[in-house]
Scaffold this motif. Structure first.
Motif, PDB file in Angstrom:
ATOM      1  N   THR A 652      -5.684  -3.694  -2.095  1.00 31.64           N
ATOM      2  CA  THR A 652      -4.777  -2.786  -1.233  1.00 31.64           C
ATOM      3  C   THR A 652      -4.922  -1.436  -1.520  1.00 31.64           C
ATOM      4  O   THR A 652      -5.371  -0.649  -0.603  1.00 31.64           O
ATOM      5  CB  THR A 652      -3.367  -3.402  -1.238  1.00 31.64           C
ATOM      6  OG1 THR A 652      -3.629  -4.982  -0.865  1.00 31.64           O
ATOM      7  CG2 THR A 652      -2.548  -2.694  -0.058  1.00 31.64           C
ATOM      8  N   TYR A 893      -3.911  -3.927  16.231  1.00 35.06           N
ATOM      9  CA  TYR A 893      -3.909  -3.975  14.747  1.00 35.06           C
ATOM     10  C   TYR A 893      -2.543  -4.415  14.144  1.00 35.06           C
ATOM     11  O   TYR A 893      -1.570  -3.857  14.525  1.00 35.06           O
ATOM     12  CB  TYR A 893      -4.267  -2.851  14.110  1.00 35.06           C
ATOM     13  CG  TYR A 893      -4.620  -2.834  12.742  1.00 35.06           C
ATOM     14  CD1 TYR A 893      -4.868  -4.146  11.836  1.00 35.06           C
ATOM     15  CD2 TYR A 893      -4.563  -1.812  11.863  1.00 35.06           C
ATOM     16  CE1 TYR A 893      -5.247  -4.245  10.603  1.00 35.06           C
ATOM     17  CE2 TYR A 893      -4.880  -1.753  10.500  1.00 35.06           C
ATOM     18  CZ  TYR A 893      -4.880  -2.772   9.932  1.00 35.06           C
ATOM     19  OH  TYR A 893      -5.174  -3.120   8.367  1.00 35.06           O
ATOM     20  N   GLU A 895      -0.707  -4.892  10.999  1.00 40.63           N
ATOM     21  CA  GLU A 895      -0.697  -4.638   9.568  1.00 40.63           C
ATOM     22  C   GLU A 895       0.712  -4.138   9.282  1.00 40.63           C
ATOM     23  O   GLU A 895       1.226  -3.274   9.848  1.00 40.63           O
ATOM     24  CB  GLU A 895      -1.836  -3.785   9.556  1.00 40.63           C
ATOM     25  CG  GLU A 895      -1.822  -2.808   8.231  1.00 40.63           C
ATOM     26  CD  GLU A 895      -2.010  -3.958   7.112  1.00 40.63           C
ATOM     27  OE1 GLU A 895      -1.296  -4.309   6.168  1.00 40.63           O
ATOM     28  OE2 GLU A 895      -3.450  -4.308   6.762  1.00 40.63           O
ATOM     29  N   ASN A 900      -3.312   1.373   5.075  1.00 38.28           N
ATOM     30  CA  ASN A 900      -4.211   0.546   5.986  1.00 38.28           C
ATOM     31  C   ASN A 900      -4.311   0.861   7.334  1.00 38.28           C
ATOM     32  O   ASN A 900      -5.142   0.880   8.112  1.00 38.28           O
ATOM     33  CB  ASN A 900      -4.165  -0.895   5.708  1.00 38.28           C
ATOM     34  CG  ASN A 900      -4.487  -1.238   4.246  1.00 38.28           C
ATOM     35  OD1 ASN A 900      -5.262  -0.649   3.516  1.00 38.28           O
ATOM     36  ND2 ASN A 900      -3.904  -2.189   3.738  1.00 38.28           N
ATOM     37  N   LEU A 901      -3.060   1.028   8.046  1.00 42.31           N
ATOM     38  CA  LEU A 901      -2.885   1.289   9.413  1.00 42.31           C
ATOM     39  C   LEU A 901      -3.427   2.615   9.760  1.00 42.31           C
ATOM     40  O   LEU A 901      -4.175   2.755  10.760  1.00 42.31           O
ATOM     41  CB  LEU A 901      -1.217   1.179   9.879  1.00 42.31           C
ATOM     42  CG  LEU A 901      -1.068   1.441  11.377  1.00 42.31           C
ATOM     43  CD1 LEU A 901      -1.697   0.309  12.035  1.00 42.31           C
ATOM     44  CD2 LEU A 901       0.520   1.233  11.612  1.00 42.31           C
ATOM     45  N   SER A 918      -0.422  -1.120  17.722  1.00 39.94           N
ATOM     46  CA  SER A 918      -0.265  -1.424  16.404  1.00 39.94           C
ATOM     47  C   SER A 918       1.179  -2.114  16.406  1.00 39.94           C
ATOM     48  O   SER A 918       2.060  -2.072  17.344  1.00 39.94           O
ATOM     49  CB  SER A 918      -0.328  -0.241  15.566  1.00 39.94           C
ATOM     50  OG  SER A 918       0.582   0.551  15.712  1.00 39.94           O
ATOM     51  N   ASP A 940      -3.742  -8.700   9.556  1.00 35.77           N
ATOM     52  CA  ASP A 940      -3.650  -8.885   8.299  1.00 35.77           C
ATOM     53  C   ASP A 940      -3.340 -10.452   7.853  1.00 35.77           C
ATOM     54  O   ASP A 940      -2.625 -10.927   8.718  1.00 35.77           O
ATOM     55  CB  ASP A 940      -2.754  -7.873   7.434  1.00 35.77           C
ATOM     56  CG  ASP A 940      -2.689  -7.894   5.865  1.00 35.77           C
ATOM     57  OD1 ASP A 940      -3.745  -8.529   5.377  1.00 35.77           O
ATOM     58  OD2 ASP A 940      -1.610  -7.640   5.311  1.00 35.77           O
ATOM     59  N   LEU A 943       1.451 -10.875   6.107  1.00 33.42           N
ATOM     60  CA  LEU A 943       2.421 -10.302   6.756  1.00 33.42           C
ATOM     61  C   LEU A 943       3.737 -10.698   6.481  1.00 33.42           C
ATOM     62  O   LEU A 943       4.068 -11.979   5.955  1.00 33.42           O
ATOM     63  CB  LEU A 943       2.148 -10.724   8.245  1.00 33.42           C
ATOM     64  CG  LEU A 943       0.865  -9.947   8.814  1.00 33.42           C
ATOM     65  CD1 LEU A 943       0.609 -10.447  10.186  1.00 33.42           C
ATOM     66  CD2 LEU A 943       0.804  -8.511   8.680  1.00 33.42           C
ATOM     67  N   SER A 970      -8.241  -8.516   5.436  1.00 36.66           N
ATOM     68  CA  SER A 970      -7.351  -8.959   4.394  1.00 36.66           C
ATOM     69  C   SER A 970      -7.759  -8.453   2.961  1.00 36.66           C
ATOM     70  O   SER A 970      -8.919  -8.418   2.654  1.00 36.66           O
ATOM     71  CB  SER A 970      -7.146 -10.280   4.478  1.00 36.66           C
ATOM     72  OG  SER A 970      -6.145 -10.660   3.346  1.00 36.66           O
TER      73      SER A 970
END
Length: 1023
Positions: A652, A893, A895, A900-901, A918, A940, A943, A970
């Motif tokens: 991550t 997306y 996430e 990451n976003l 998102s 992802d 979550l 992921s």
């Protein structure tokens, strides 16, 4: 001289001024009478006024004259234009008359009853009558009596008069020669101011050629349709979208489908998708567009409800110019029976050839006189002659023992009561008379040695039963003779074996005994005598059960052996004659003779008193071991969970580092040199750390026994092609030439495809990194006995010393390599060794200092597996990348990690054709997906609340979102996590950290898939 407008205005102003002065004088109060001088001045003034007025009138007259002259010129011009118009009108009238008279259309003027008032030359010629003869004649005179053309014409005239609009009809006329004319009539009322008579103007076109052509086309179509229907081969016609336009009767009969479920459907959907064949897709979608005509394309397939068929396809693509589209003619010839017959014929021919050329039989064929004509391989091997040495030169008697031939002639003479001459006649005498003849004879080899042979003789006859030759098949009888001698030796050995077996039984520590099927003792050893306190003579003939404390339980054991054939660890307590009791464990089995007839039971009794004591101790130890095992399994589970968690937690933050570093490197504004060096170091260290994490986790999974492998037939050629593409950038960077030797024949190994690729990539990477400048890497694939395939990777590097070879395959041992030269973890080869061993293979290395090294691995060879039909929608995706067309796509997306976003937002900022939505959790993401219906969902796995796997299931079960492809992104990068994700239904599974090029390529592929999926759904809805 004409004055200007300015002069007119000045004159008018003077007149107005003078008139105004007079009016003012008239209104002024009267004064004293003027003096003479004043009168004179007044007269002069009046004269001036008169002159001004006169000049004004002259100007008016002059202007009027100019206007008249202008009007005269205009009238003259109008007269000239009118004259020109009259001339043009006359020309037009002449042209109209010519057009009317000689037009390809017949023009008629009828009164309301259909009488011809006027007709042009074309109309008269159409009817074959002079024009003057047609005037005042009804058109009905030229209509056929055998149809209703007259009534149609009457209704046509009425419709024209009632509607006052153009009407059309079709009638049949007959010209003066009796020929039928198909006439198209178009009529309207005559549009003139004085037309009160109801005249009708009609144009007539001769449609006879078109009707004849239509009839010919219809006849040709029926003819072609009859030809198609009588064809034995199946035939279908497809449009450019691969939908079936028509099919013949043979197609319906052969493939058990109806016209209703065929016409209008895609070829792949017909008959419960029985035509969804990969090779057919290749033919009509890839080969045919290039060649337009394909003949003899063979397809073998299992058709549901029909069976396995071998079909020979012939396809032709035809472009129809009139409608601007293609059609495909697809002919299908069922060659299943022919192929089976060919295979049977080939097999029969191969069998005959194999029999005749067998090295185990001598096949000698002669002509009717006994001269050898054929001398096969077996005869050459047995006798030492080549065929050239005996064919057309010798008879079989020449290679046989002459004394035996003489003896055989004498014996046959006595047996058959006739004189038989020694020689070839003695060898074939019985066969000549149709008597089956097999005899023993000694053959003499070319070197003079002899061997016994069994010879079978057959007379060869033609269709009239006349003998044309003889066939002598001989078998070397040496082996049988040897076997007979061996049988004698075996009989002697059998006696020795009986003596040995008896001694072995007596030497056994267990008490042994045999009984018949009823449980009566037939034999015992010394240990059984000691166990019971009875002699062998006393035991034989008595029931086996009587020598135990519980005879009933012993008898039950005998029954159990008879029913189960074998019993183990059956405990009984034996009682000796002196009262001593011994606990024994009995193993018993039935035994049979060579005819599988039951002979009795065999028992072995072992004293287990001490063993029982040890078993008690062992049970106590087992309880302790079970507790320890449970603890170990719990620890292993915790370790597995820890590995998965560590993979996620390490990837991550590393994903953010590598992702944003790639963004900085590939940004619109190029970084400064110093910044670029820093970015390079970040990326270099990040990718190295990712490689280290992957290999440590792989090694940990292997060591813990948690690594799962999917063993299946894997094509080494396919794996090598994929690896060649993947290592090409690294090879170019190091200036290394990588050569993949072509694989012939194609090899398939029983292995895990992903792990085989990992193995080869690791070896290729090492060969490139540790090679010399401008070096070479060669990959070969060879077969090794008994049934393995070896893949070798040879480099031209510095090579390894014997001491370095001993240290290979040790974790974190890089053999003295410095990290500033080539990065590495020292784990890759260890993982490779473990993976090869888990797949039942071998790995090794051969190296020469100064020349290079060869790393190789071997896997078990297997046969190719037929590719199962894959998802038809996926196979339609082209390999070309989707080009930005300006059309906006929507990507959702889901996430929970802000970094990451943010990274994905920055990546997609470079794609103006994609709109990003998102969500921070699965529930919100599902709601947005249902309302916005994005083209693609990026999600992802880990979550909050609902996991990505569960969210995918909900989306796939919701009708509105089931068609949307979902891509996993992921940090769960362990292979079992990836496999689990793909099995759950993710379209693709990407791991963090993001590789920008891979991410963008996957995104383009997914968008294209989504577009085609939406098109397919739209077509299905329209259908």
């Amino acid at each position: 001289m004409v004055k200007s407008k300015k002069d007119d205005v000045l004159a008018t102003q003077s007149v107005l001024r003078i008139r105004a002065e007079k009016q003012m004088q008239a209104k002024a109060p009267k004064a004293q009478p003027p003096s003479p001088m004043e009168k004179l001045a007044g007269q002069e003034h009046e004269i001036e006024v008169y002159q001004v007025e006169l000049e004004s009138q002259n100007a008016e007259l002059l202007r009027t004259q100019i206007e008249l002259e202008t009007q005269q010129l205009e009238l003259q011009m109008q007269n000239e234009e009118l004259q020109q118009t009259r001339e043009e009108l006359e020309t037009s009238r002449n042209k109209y008359t010519e057009l009317y008279e000689f037009a390809p259309v017949g023009y008629f003027t009828f009164d309301k009853s259909g009488v011809i008032r006027e007709v042009n030359l074309t109309g008269a010629r159409m009817l074959g009558v002079e024009r003057r003869s047609l005037i005042n004649k009804s058109l009905r005179c030229f209509m056929a009596d055998f149809d209703d053309s007259s009534q149609i014409f009457t209704r046509h005239l009425e419709a024209v008069l009632q509607s006052q609009s153009v009407q059309r009809c079709e009638i049949r006329l007959v010209d003066k020669d009796g020929a039928t004319i198909f006439a198209l009539l178009q009529s309207g009322t005559v549009d003139t101011a004085n037309n009160h008579s109801g005249d009708i103007l009609s144009s007539m076109i001769d449609d006879t050629p078109a009707k004849q052509l239509e009839a010919e086309i219809k006849d040709a179509g029926e003819y072609a349709e009859n030809i198609v229907e009588t064809l034995r081969e199946s035939l279908v016609v497809l449009d450019s979208e691969l939908q079936i336009l028509t099919a013949n009767h043979s197609f319906y009969e052969t493939f058990k489908v109806t016209p209703e479920e065929t016409i209008g459907n895609f070829i792949y959907d017909v008959g419960n998708r029985q035509w969804d064949i990969p090779k057919l897709r290749v033919l009509v979608e890839e080969i045919l567009p290039l060649d337009t005509v394909i003949n003899g394309y063979e397809v073998e397939h299992d058709f549901p409800g029909v069976g396995r068929k071998t079909i020979l396809l012939s396809a032709r693509q035809i472009f129809r110019k009139k409608i601007g589209s293609n059609i495909i003619l697809l002919a299908m010839e069922d060659i299943t029976e022919r192929k089976q017959a060919e295979e049977a014929l080939l097999n029969a021919g191969a069998l005959q050839q194999a029999i005749f050329n067998s090295a185990n039989f001598s096949s000698i064929a002669t002509d009717a006189k006994g001269v050898i004509q054929i001398f096969n391989v077996g005869a050459e091997r047995m006798l030492g002659y080549s065929a050239v040495e005996v064919v057309n030169q010798n008879t079989p008697a020449d290679i046989s023992d002459p004394l035996e031939v003489i003896a055989r002639a004498k014996a046959l003479s006595e047996e058959l009561k006739t004189t038989i001459t020694p020689g070839f006649d003695a060898l074939v005498f019985k066969a000549r008379r149709g008597i089956e003849d097999i005899y023993e004879l000694t053959y003499i080899r070319k070197d003079g040695s002899r061997f016994p042979a069994v010879v079978s003789v057959t007379a060869l006859r033609d269709d009239q039963e006349a003998i044309i030759g003889y066939l002598l098949i001989g078998t070397d009888n040496t082996a049988r003779k040897r076997i007979e001698e061996e049988q004698k030796e075996l009989s002697r050995r059998l006696q020795d074996q009986h003596f040995y077996t008896r001694n072995l039984i007596e030497a056994n520590i267990d008490a042994l005994s045999t009984t018949d099927s009823s449980g009566i003792i037939t034999d015992v050893n010394k240990q059984m005598e000691a166990l019971t306190g009875n002699t062998r003579e006393e035991l034989i003939g008595n029931p086996f059960k009587d020598y135990f404390t519980d005879p009933e339980f012993a008898a039950a054991g005998i029954k159990r052996v008879l029913s189960e054939k074998k019993v183990s660890d059956y405990e009984l307590t034996a009682r000796a004659t002196d009262g001593k009791e011994t606990v024994v464990s009995i193993n018993a089995t039935t035994f049979y003779d060579r005819d599988n007839k039951l002979q009795g039971l065999f028992y072995g009794a072992r004293d287990v008193t001490e063993r029982n004591r040890l078993d008690q101790i062992l049970r106590e130890k087992n309880v302790e071991l079970e507790s320890a095992k449970a603890t170990a399994e719990k620890a292993n589970l915790a370790k597995s969970d820890f590995l998965s968690s560590m993979s996620h937690e390490l990837r991550t933050p590393l994903g953010a580092i590598l992702g944003f570093a790639q963004l900085m490197e590939s940004g619109t504004l190029s970084p400064a040199p110093a910044q670029q060096r820093s970015i390079d170091q970040i990326l270099k260290a990040g990718w190295y750390l990712l490689e280290l994490i992957n290999e440590i986790l792989d090694l940990a999974l292997i060591e813990s026994g948690k690594l799962s492998l999917s063993l299946e037939p894997v094509s080494l050629e396919d794996v090598m092609k994929e690896c060649a593409t993947m290592v090409e950038p690294q090879a170019q960077e190091h200036g290394i030439q990588v050569i993949f030797t072509p694989i012939k024949p194609l090899f398939f190994v029983n292995a895990d495809r992903t792990r085989v690729k990992q193995l080869l990539l690791n070896l290729l990477s090492n060969a490139i990194k540790y090679n010399n400048t401008n070096g070479k890497v060669t990959v070969t694939c060879t077969q090794t006995p008994p049934d393995n395939v070896r893949v070798s990777v040879r480099d031209t590097g510095a090579g390894l010393t014997p001491e370095q070879l001993k240290q290979l395959f040790q974790p974190f041992n890089r053999l003295g390599q410095k990290t500033d030269v080539e990065e590495g973890t020292g784990i890759g080869l260890v993982v490779c060794k473990r993976l090869v061993e888990l797949m039942g293979g071998l790995i090794g290395v051969e190296s020469t200092v100064g020349e290079g090294s060869v790393f190789w691995f071997e896997l078990k060879q297997t046969t190719a597996q037929l590719t199962s039909p894959c998802n038809a929608e996926l196979t339609t995706i082209d390999d070309e990348a989707v080009q930005a067309t300006g059309q906006e796509h929507t990507l959702l997306y889901i996430e929970d990690n802000p970094a990451n976003l943010m990274l994905v937002e920055d990546l997609l900022a470079r794609r103006p054709d994609i709109r990003l939505l998102s969500a921070r959790d699965a529930i919100s993401g599902i709601e947005i997906a249902c309302t916005s219906l994005p083209d693609v969902i990026l999600m992802d796995i880990n979550l909050p609340g609902v996991s990505g796997i569960d969210a995918l299931k909900i989306l796939s079960e919701t009708p509105g979102t089931a068609h949307i492809p979902v891509v996993a992104l992921s940090a769960n990068a362990i292979p079992r996590d990836i496999e689990k994700g793909l099995q759950a239904g993710f379209f693709r599974y990407l791991t963090k950290p993001i590789k920008v090029v891979e991410f963008m390529a996957t995104l383009d592929l997914t968008l294209k898939y989504a577009k085609k999926k939406a098109a397919l759904l739209t077509n299905k809805e329209l259908i």
